[in-house]
Design a protein around this motif. Structure first.
Motif, PDB file in Angstrom:
ATOM      1  N   ILE A  11       0.834  -1.199   0.000  1.00 23.02           N
ATOM      2  CA  ILE A  11       0.000   0.000   0.000  1.00 23.02           C
ATOM      3  C   ILE A  11       0.870   1.251   0.000  1.00 23.02           C
ATOM      4  O   ILE A  11       0.591   2.221  -0.715  1.00 23.02           O
ATOM      5  N   ASP A  12       1.943   1.248   0.770  1.00 22.42           N
ATOM      6  CA  ASP A  12       2.864   2.389   0.801  1.00 22.42           C
ATOM      7  C   ASP A  12       3.467   2.638  -0.579  1.00 22.42           C
ATOM      8  O   ASP A  12       3.561   3.786  -1.037  1.00 22.42           O
ATOM      9  N   VAL A  13       3.871   1.573  -1.247  1.00 20.55           N
ATOM     10  CA  VAL A  13       4.451   1.704  -2.592  1.00 20.55           C
ATOM     11  C   VAL A  13       3.414   2.278  -3.551  1.00 20.55           C
ATOM     12  O   VAL A  13       3.716   3.184  -4.346  1.00 20.55           O
ATOM     13  N   LEU A  14       2.191   1.764  -3.493  1.00 20.98           N
ATOM     14  CA  LEU A  14       1.135   2.262  -4.376  1.00 20.98           C
ATOM     15  C   LEU A  14       0.805   3.728  -4.102  1.00 20.98           C
ATOM     16  O   LEU A  14       0.593   4.508  -5.032  1.00 20.98           O
ATOM     17  N   GLU A  15       0.770   4.109  -2.839  1.00 13.57           N
ATOM     18  CA  GLU A  15       0.492   5.508  -2.499  1.00 13.57           C
ATOM     19  C   GLU A  15       1.600   6.424  -3.004  1.00 13.57           C
ATOM     20  O   GLU A  15       1.332   7.532  -3.483  1.00 13.57           O
ATOM     21  N   THR A  16       2.834   5.968  -2.919  1.00 18.41           N
ATOM     22  CA  THR A  16       3.960   6.760  -3.415  1.00 18.41           C
ATOM     23  C   THR A  16       3.865   6.923  -4.927  1.00 18.41           C
ATOM     24  O   THR A  16       4.034   8.033  -5.457  1.00 18.41           O
ATOM     25  N   ARG A  17       3.584   5.838  -5.612  1.00 17.59           N
ATOM     26  CA  ARG A  17       3.445   5.899  -7.068  1.00 17.59           C
ATOM     27  C   ARG A  17       2.303   6.823  -7.463  1.00 17.59           C
ATOM     28  O   ARG A  17       2.419   7.604  -8.411  1.00 17.59           O
ATOM     29  N   LEU A  18       1.203   6.747  -6.743  1.00 22.84           N
ATOM     30  CA  LEU A  18       0.055   7.596  -7.028  1.00 22.84           C
ATOM     31  C   LEU A  18       0.406   9.073  -6.855  1.00 22.84           C
ATOM     32  O   LEU A  18       0.014   9.923  -7.672  1.00 22.84           O
ATOM     33  N   ALA A  19       1.154   9.384  -5.816  1.00 24.05           N
ATOM     34  CA  ALA A  19       1.553  10.778  -5.578  1.00 24.05           C
ATOM     35  C   ALA A  19       2.405  11.294  -6.737  1.00 24.05           C
ATOM     36  O   ALA A  19       2.212  12.419  -7.212  1.00 24.05           O
ATOM     37  N   TYR A  20       3.353  10.479  -7.201  1.00 31.99           N
ATOM     38  CA  TYR A  20       4.181  10.895  -8.335  1.00 31.99           C
ATOM     39  C   TYR A  20       3.357  11.027  -9.604  1.00 31.99           C
ATOM     40  O   TYR A  20       3.564  11.937 -10.408  1.00 31.99           O
TER      41      TYR A  20
END
Length: 71
Positions: A11-20
């Protein structure tokens, strides 16, 4: 617990990707908006130049029957 930790990391990885991705989309949107403003400006300038050329052509004197001065 390991499954919960793995899920949390994903989830952390997905949230980071979404922010970028959000940042990239906003940058692209700003770029496209600036390009459309420039295209509109250039389109108006082109229309004005076409009109000026038409006016110049209609006001231009026809070919003269006199020979050029060097004859």
């Amino acid at each position: 617990m390991s499954d919960l930790k793995t899920l949390s990391e994903r989830i952390d990885v997905l949230e980071t990707r979404l922010a970028y991705q959000d940042e990239t989309i906003e940058t692209l949107n700003q770029t496209i908006t600036a390009q459309w403003i420039e295209i509109d400006k250039l389109t108006r300038q082109l229309a004005e130049l076409k009109e000026r050329v038409r006016e110049a052509e209609s006001n231009a004197a026809g070919p003269s029957s006199e020979p050029p001065p060097h004859y």
